[in-house]
Write a protein that holds these residues in place. Structure first.
Motif, PDB file in Angstrom:
ATOM      1  N   HIS A  81      -0.649 145.714  87.839  1.00  0.00           N
ATOM      2  CA  HIS A  81      -0.101 144.761  88.805  1.00  0.00           C
ATOM      3  C   HIS A  81      -0.601 143.349  88.514  1.00  0.00           C
ATOM      4  O   HIS A  81       0.170 142.385  88.531  1.00  0.00           O
ATOM      5  CB  HIS A  81      -0.459 145.177  90.233  1.00  0.00           C
ATOM      6  CG  HIS A  81       0.066 144.244  91.254  1.00  0.00           C
ATOM      7  ND1 HIS A  81      -0.715 143.276  91.835  1.00  0.00           N
ATOM      8  CD2 HIS A  81       1.305 144.098  91.787  1.00  0.00           C
ATOM      9  CE1 HIS A  81       0.014 142.582  92.680  1.00  0.00           C
ATOM     10  NE2 HIS A  81       1.241 143.062  92.670  1.00  0.00           N
ATOM     11  N   ASN A  82      -1.870 143.195  88.233  1.00  0.00           N
ATOM     12  CA  ASN A  82      -2.434 141.889  87.934  1.00  0.00           C
ATOM     13  C   ASN A  82      -1.739 141.262  86.713  1.00  0.00           C
ATOM     14  O   ASN A  82      -1.362 140.089  86.741  1.00  0.00           O
ATOM     15  CB  ASN A  82      -3.937 142.000  87.682  1.00  0.00           C
ATOM     16  CG  ASN A  82      -4.556 140.679  87.332  1.00  0.00           C
ATOM     17  OD1 ASN A  82      -4.425 139.691  88.050  1.00  0.00           O
ATOM     18  ND2 ASN A  82      -5.250 140.633  86.211  1.00  0.00           N
ATOM     19  N   CYS A  85       1.814 140.170  87.565  1.00  0.00           N
ATOM     20  CA  CYS A  85       1.786 138.926  88.350  1.00  0.00           C
ATOM     21  C   CYS A  85       1.525 137.722  87.453  1.00  0.00           C
ATOM     22  O   CYS A  85       2.154 136.669  87.612  1.00  0.00           O
ATOM     23  CB  CYS A  85       0.709 138.990  89.428  1.00  0.00           C
ATOM     24  SG  CYS A  85       1.091 140.063  90.811  1.00  0.00           S
ATOM     25  N   ARG A  86       0.627 137.872  86.524  1.00  0.00           N
ATOM     26  CA  ARG A  86       0.254 136.760  85.641  1.00  0.00           C
ATOM     27  C   ARG A  86       1.405 136.307  84.748  1.00  0.00           C
ATOM     28  O   ARG A  86       1.426 135.152  84.327  1.00  0.00           O
ATOM     29  CB  ARG A  86      -0.965 137.131  84.802  1.00  0.00           C
ATOM     30  CG  ARG A  86      -2.231 137.218  85.664  1.00  0.00           C
ATOM     31  CD  ARG A  86      -3.437 137.730  84.911  1.00  0.00           C
ATOM     32  NE  ARG A  86      -3.795 136.882  83.785  1.00  0.00           N
ATOM     33  CZ  ARG A  86      -4.581 137.265  82.785  1.00  0.00           C
ATOM     34  NH1 ARG A  86      -5.092 138.490  82.782  1.00  0.00           N
ATOM     35  NH2 ARG A  86      -4.860 136.443  81.804  1.00  0.00           N
ATOM     36  N   ILE A  90       7.524 138.961  90.441  1.00  0.00           N
ATOM     37  CA  ILE A  90       7.233 138.862  91.877  1.00  0.00           C
ATOM     38  C   ILE A  90       7.991 139.902  92.708  1.00  0.00           C
ATOM     39  O   ILE A  90       8.087 139.786  93.918  1.00  0.00           O
ATOM     40  CB  ILE A  90       7.507 137.433  92.409  1.00  0.00           C
ATOM     41  CG1 ILE A  90       8.940 136.989  92.140  1.00  0.00           C
ATOM     42  CG2 ILE A  90       6.515 136.455  91.805  1.00  0.00           C
ATOM     43  CD1 ILE A  90       9.305 135.650  92.752  1.00  0.00           C
ATOM     44  N   ARG A  91       8.516 140.940  92.042  1.00  0.00           N
ATOM     45  CA  ARG A  91       9.161 142.064  92.743  1.00  0.00           C
ATOM     46  C   ARG A  91       8.522 143.356  92.252  1.00  0.00           C
ATOM     47  O   ARG A  91       8.595 143.678  91.070  1.00  0.00           O
ATOM     48  CB  ARG A  91      10.666 142.101  92.479  1.00  0.00           C
ATOM     49  CG  ARG A  91      11.435 141.015  93.211  1.00  0.00           C
ATOM     50  CD  ARG A  91      12.940 141.163  93.024  1.00  0.00           C
ATOM     51  NE  ARG A  91      13.399 142.527  93.226  1.00  0.00           N
ATOM     52  CZ  ARG A  91      13.653 143.098  94.407  1.00  0.00           C
ATOM     53  NH1 ARG A  91      13.484 142.427  95.523  1.00  0.00           N
ATOM     54  NH2 ARG A  91      14.068 144.352  94.482  1.00  0.00           N
ATOM     55  N   PHE A  92       7.901 144.084  93.186  1.00  0.00           N
ATOM     56  CA  PHE A  92       7.162 145.305  92.849  1.00  0.00           C
ATOM     57  C   PHE A  92       7.429 146.415  93.849  1.00  0.00           C
ATOM     58  O   PHE A  92       7.511 146.161  95.046  1.00  0.00           O
ATOM     59  CB  PHE A  92       5.646 145.065  92.918  1.00  0.00           C
ATOM     60  CG  PHE A  92       5.151 144.001  92.020  1.00  0.00           C
ATOM     61  CD1 PHE A  92       4.858 144.280  90.703  1.00  0.00           C
ATOM     62  CD2 PHE A  92       4.967 142.718  92.490  1.00  0.00           C
ATOM     63  CE1 PHE A  92       4.393 143.295  89.866  1.00  0.00           C
ATOM     64  CE2 PHE A  92       4.503 141.717  91.664  1.00  0.00           C
ATOM     65  CZ  PHE A  92       4.216 142.009  90.349  1.00  0.00           C
ATOM     66  N   ALA A 101       8.713 147.371  88.475  1.00  0.00           N
ATOM     67  CA  ALA A 101       8.688 145.917  88.322  1.00  0.00           C
ATOM     68  C   ALA A 101      10.080 145.468  87.917  1.00  0.00           C
ATOM     69  O   ALA A 101      10.689 146.071  87.027  1.00  0.00           O
ATOM     70  CB  ALA A 101       7.671 145.506  87.265  1.00  0.00           C
ATOM     71  N   THR A 109      13.120 137.774  96.912  1.00  0.00           N
ATOM     72  CA  THR A 109      11.847 137.563  96.223  1.00  0.00           C
ATOM     73  C   THR A 109      11.029 136.551  97.002  1.00  0.00           C
ATOM     74  O   THR A 109      11.589 135.674  97.647  1.00  0.00           O
ATOM     75  CB  THR A 109      12.046 137.028  94.782  1.00  0.00           C
ATOM     76  OG1 THR A 109      12.831 135.845  94.848  1.00  0.00           O
ATOM     77  CG2 THR A 109      12.732 138.019  93.899  1.00  0.00           C
ATOM     78  N   PRO A 110       9.728 136.602  96.965  1.00  0.00           N
ATOM     79  CA  PRO A 110       8.947 137.704  96.396  1.00  0.00           C
ATOM     80  C   PRO A 110       9.073 138.946  97.275  1.00  0.00           C
ATOM     81  O   PRO A 110       9.402 138.840  98.464  1.00  0.00           O
ATOM     82  CB  PRO A 110       7.519 137.162  96.395  1.00  0.00           C
ATOM     83  CG  PRO A 110       7.484 136.166  97.507  1.00  0.00           C
ATOM     84  CD  PRO A 110       8.874 135.576  97.576  1.00  0.00           C
ATOM     85  N   MET A 112       7.304 143.128  97.747  1.00  0.00           N
ATOM     86  CA  MET A 112       6.487 144.285  97.347  1.00  0.00           C
ATOM     87  C   MET A 112       6.738 145.373  98.388  1.00  0.00           C
ATOM     88  O   MET A 112       6.755 145.097  99.578  1.00  0.00           O
ATOM     89  CB  MET A 112       5.010 143.958  97.277  1.00  0.00           C
ATOM     90  CG  MET A 112       4.163 145.150  96.881  1.00  0.00           C
ATOM     91  SD  MET A 112       2.395 144.813  96.856  1.00  0.00           S
ATOM     92  CE  MET A 112       2.292 143.991  95.288  1.00  0.00           C
TER      93      MET A 112
END
Length: 116
Positions: A81-82, A85-86, A90-92, A101, A109-110, A112
């Motif tokens: 996840h990290n 994101c990096r 922005i959709r999980f 993802a 968006t975003p 989760m």
């Protein structure tokens, strides 16, 4: 493609549908940052395969804009996840066995969500 087999993100039914080049680049970038294997459970899905596996209608998978990455423990989920994101995802969807993802800009968006 670095880190992944050429067919790994294609539809599993054999129709040869693939995820977009944009998504491939993002996932490869996330994999590089994570420095841990990403096992793709599901990538692109044609409409027929999406229906066969119980996917939702209009799924980002059917547009080649989503992948499900195996993550069956908290450490893997956090690392993956990290990294996602990096690289700007922005959709999980966080599930017991994987992380969904996607880069489908037609969806809210975003976002989760937790899945079963």
């Amino acid at each position: 493609m670095d880190y992944f087999h050429e067919d790994e993100m294609k539809c599993k039914c054999g129709c040869n549908m693939d995820v977009t080049e944009e998504l491939k680049e993002v996932i490869v970038g996330a994999r590089h940052l994570a420095q841990t294997p990403f096992i793709i459970n599901s990538g692109a899905r044609c409409e027929a395969h999406n229906k066969a596996v119980g996917g939702t209608e209009g799924s980002a998978h059917t547009k080649g804009l989503a992948v499900d990455i195996k993550a069956d423990n908290n450490l893997d989920r956090a690392i993956i996840h990290n990294a996602l994101c990096r690289v700007g995802i922005i959709r999980f969807g966080i599930y017991k066995e994987f992380i969904h993802a996607d880069i489908d800009s037609t969806k809210p968006t975003p976002r989760m969500w937790l899945g079963k």
